[in-house]
Write an enzyme that holds these catalytic residues in place. Structure first.
Site, PDB file in Angstrom:
ATOM      1  N   LYS A 111       0.763  -1.228   0.021  1.00 18.75           N
ATOM      2  CA  LYS A 111      -0.114  -0.400   0.149  1.00 18.75           C
ATOM      3  C   LYS A 111       0.908   0.795  -0.230  1.00 18.75           C
ATOM      4  O   LYS A 111       0.475   2.276  -0.725  1.00 18.75           O
ATOM      5  CB  LYS A 111      -0.901   0.161   1.059  1.00 18.75           C
ATOM      6  CG  LYS A 111      -1.755  -0.800   1.146  1.00 18.75           C
ATOM      7  CD  LYS A 111      -3.272  -1.208   1.951  1.00 18.75           C
ATOM      8  CE  LYS A 111      -4.827  -2.005   1.648  1.00 18.75           C
ATOM      9  NZ  LYS A 111      -5.599  -1.598   2.163  1.00 18.75           N
ATOM     10  N   LYS A 196      -4.947 -10.765  -4.812  1.00 20.70           N
ATOM     11  CA  LYS A 196      -6.315 -10.341  -4.435  1.00 20.70           C
ATOM     12  C   LYS A 196      -7.428  -9.944  -3.997  1.00 20.70           C
ATOM     13  O   LYS A 196      -7.389  -8.736  -5.027  1.00 20.70           O
ATOM     14  CB  LYS A 196      -6.318  -9.715  -1.966  1.00 20.70           C
ATOM     15  CG  LYS A 196      -6.968 -10.002  -1.505  1.00 20.70           C
ATOM     16  CD  LYS A 196      -6.558  -9.591   0.151  1.00 20.70           C
ATOM     17  CE  LYS A 196      -6.691  -8.126  -0.171  1.00 20.70           C
ATOM     18  NZ  LYS A 196      -7.129  -7.488   1.427  1.00 20.70           N
ATOM     19  N   LYS A 199     -11.869  -4.611  -2.726  1.00 17.64           N
ATOM     20  CA  LYS A 199     -12.721  -3.978  -2.868  1.00 17.64           C
ATOM     21  C   LYS A 199     -12.260  -1.941  -3.488  1.00 17.64           C
ATOM     22  O   LYS A 199     -13.223  -1.362  -4.074  1.00 17.64           O
ATOM     23  CB  LYS A 199     -14.087  -3.703  -1.877  1.00 17.64           C
ATOM     24  CG  LYS A 199     -12.905  -3.238   0.009  1.00 17.64           C
ATOM     25  CD  LYS A 199     -14.374  -2.911   0.934  1.00 17.64           C
ATOM     26  CE  LYS A 199     -14.128  -3.530   2.279  1.00 17.64           C
ATOM     27  NZ  LYS A 199     -12.952  -3.418   2.860  1.00 17.64           N
TER      28      LYS A 199
HETATM   29  P1  AMP Z   1     -10.591  -5.783   4.915  1.00 19.18           P
HETATM   30  O1  AMP Z   1     -11.573  -5.599   3.518  1.00 19.18           O
HETATM   31  O2  AMP Z   1      -9.280  -5.762   4.259  1.00 19.18           O
HETATM   32  O3  AMP Z   1     -11.613  -4.552   5.658  1.00 19.18           O
HETATM   33  O4  AMP Z   1     -10.797  -7.252   5.193  1.00 19.18           O
HETATM   34  C1  AMP Z   1     -12.617  -7.797   5.922  1.00 19.18           C
HETATM   35  C2  AMP Z   1     -11.861  -9.487   6.005  1.00 19.18           C
HETATM   36  O5  AMP Z   1     -12.116  -9.737   5.078  1.00 19.18           O
HETATM   37  C3  AMP Z   1     -10.377  -9.625   6.864  1.00 19.18           C
HETATM   38  O6  AMP Z   1     -11.037 -11.011   7.313  1.00 19.18           O
HETATM   39  C4  AMP Z   1     -10.021 -10.188   5.442  1.00 19.18           C
HETATM   40  O7  AMP Z   1      -9.179 -11.353   5.812  1.00 19.18           O
HETATM   41  C5  AMP Z   1     -11.481 -10.603   4.279  1.00 19.18           C
HETATM   42  N1  AMP Z   1     -10.935 -10.616   2.958  1.00 19.18           N
HETATM   43  C6  AMP Z   1     -10.336  -9.271   2.686  1.00 19.18           C
HETATM   44  N2  AMP Z   1     -10.462  -9.895   1.082  1.00 19.18           N
HETATM   45  C7  AMP Z   1     -10.641 -10.907   1.135  1.00 19.18           C
HETATM   46  C8  AMP Z   1     -10.356 -12.261   0.180  1.00 19.18           C
HETATM   47  N3  AMP Z   1     -10.597 -11.534  -1.354  1.00 19.18           N
HETATM   48  N4  AMP Z   1     -10.390 -13.432   0.272  1.00 19.18           N
HETATM   49  C9  AMP Z   1     -10.447 -14.199   1.164  1.00 19.18           C
HETATM   50  N5  AMP Z   1     -10.708 -12.598   2.558  1.00 19.18           N
HETATM   51  C10 AMP Z   1     -10.591 -11.470   2.958  1.00 19.18           C
END
Ligand code: AMP
Length: 328
Positions: A111, A196, A199
């Site tokens: 990032k 990955k 969003k």
């Molecule tokens: P974030 O959107 O980065 O705040 O992530 C929120 C939760 O979703 C965390 O537990 C991440 O590990 C999970 N997460 C986000 N993106 C993925 C993905 N592509 N695959 C699996 N888990 C994800």
């Protein structure tokens, strides 16, 4: 009952990756654990974000959690910034954190590089992000954290900080365990299945959003990157696109990868993608039907339900830390 904490950053609409890696497992865990689940609006401002976009993300995310099956009579749902203590504990934890350890975080490296390429500077919040996350977890003295694989390194830091608090200040915080799904701990991007699904990806076609128009979601899956072999089997290294679609299929249908391969192995890629798209669309359609029936008042009453209890738990652990440090 063991306690679990989980949060999702309010940087955009929730994705299929969030659902499979996190939300789905929280829903399953609701009967077994006491779950504290929050929308992470404070994490949402780590990188610049338009205030009205942030507000919209927070409100849509809360509605989406409930639409996915988070039961607010079981799960303690809240907005991170509404509970006093997250930023306070964050500050205490910065005083026992090391810059070197933070700079070694993979997510920070990615990032910060992106940020300096785009804007020529790196917000300090990007470096501190895992400390705020540690605060989110220790504020409720959680025993477990449901996360995708990408958060494992950050959780290691939380564990280190908990140990440091305990040994330096004679406290007895739990050392939280990561709870990572066996299938779908890292859902990959659709067109670049070596990164990955996120969003905040600049290209929206990399990501299936839970609130995507159903036709658009189908189109995204149908045009996802596979390979030229036209044979369906699981091989993450050599066939990342096909393997990712198999993972998505397995996670949603709650079957093993082997069972999915058995069902889909005789299909050509067009049919294979259609089958994956069908299960994704069915999931999205159920979520969206519920989403459309929820009002802002439903969300407000969900947030009000446990606010006093959540705040009293946060107060309890902040008091332990402040006393431990000798501040009170
Ligand atoms: P974030 O959107 O980065 O705040 O992530 C929120 C939760 O979703 C965390 O537990 C991440 O590990 C999970 N997460 C986000 N993106 C993925 C993905 N592509 N695959 C699996 N888990 C994800």
């Amino acid at each position: 009952m063991k306690r679990i904490v989980s949060g999702i950053t309010a940087t955009g609409n929730l994705t299929l990756g969030n659902y499979i890696g996190s939300i789905k497992n929280l829903i399953k865990a609701q009967n077994e654990y006491e779950i504290f689940m929050f929308v992470a609006d404070l994490h949402g401002i780590t990188s610049p974000i338009n205030p009205s976009t942030l507000r919209k993300n927070v409100s849509e995310q809360l509605k989406t959690y409930i639409s996915c099956g988070i039961d607010v009579n079981k799960t303690k749902l809240f907005k991170q910034s509404e509970i006093i203590g997250h930023t306070e504990l964050f500050y205490y934890l910065t005083t026992i954190s090391n810059e070197g350890q933070l700079k070694r975080m993979t997510q920070y490296k990615d990032k910060s590089l992106k940020s300096s390429n785009k804007t020529n500077h790196i917000p300090l919040g990007l470096l501190m992000y895992p400390i705020l996350m540690a605060g989110d977890i220790l504020l409720y003295n959680a025993e477990g954290v449901i996360v995708g694989a990408d958060q494992k390194q950050h959780l290691e830091l939380t564990r280190d900080l908990a140990e440091r608090l305990n040994s330096r200040f004679k406290l007895n915080f739990n050392i939280p365990e990561p709870i990572i799904p066996k299938i779908g701990s890292k859902i990959m991007a659709l067109k670049t299945p070596t990164k990955k699904m996120s969003k905040s990806d600049d290209d929206i076609n990399e990501t299936v959003f839970l609130l995507d128009d159903l036709k658009i979601a189908r189109k995204k899956i149908m045009s996802s990157l596979t390979d030229s072999e036209n044979k369906v089997y699981f091989d993450e290294k050599n066939k990342p696109g096909v393997s990712n679609l198999l993972t998505i299929f397995s996670a949603i249908k709650e079957i093993t990868i082997e069972e999915s391969v058995e069902k889909l192995k005789d299909m050509d890629y067009k049919k294979f993608k259609e089958s994956v798209a069908d299960v994704v669309i069915e999931l999205l359609s159920n979520i969206q039907n519920k989403f459309n029936s929820l009002t802002d008042d439903d969300v407000k009453s969900a947030l009000d339900k446990n606010k006093l209890y959540i705040q009293s738990e946060a107060d309890k652990y902040i008091n332990k830390v402040t006393k431990g440090f000798g501040i009170r």
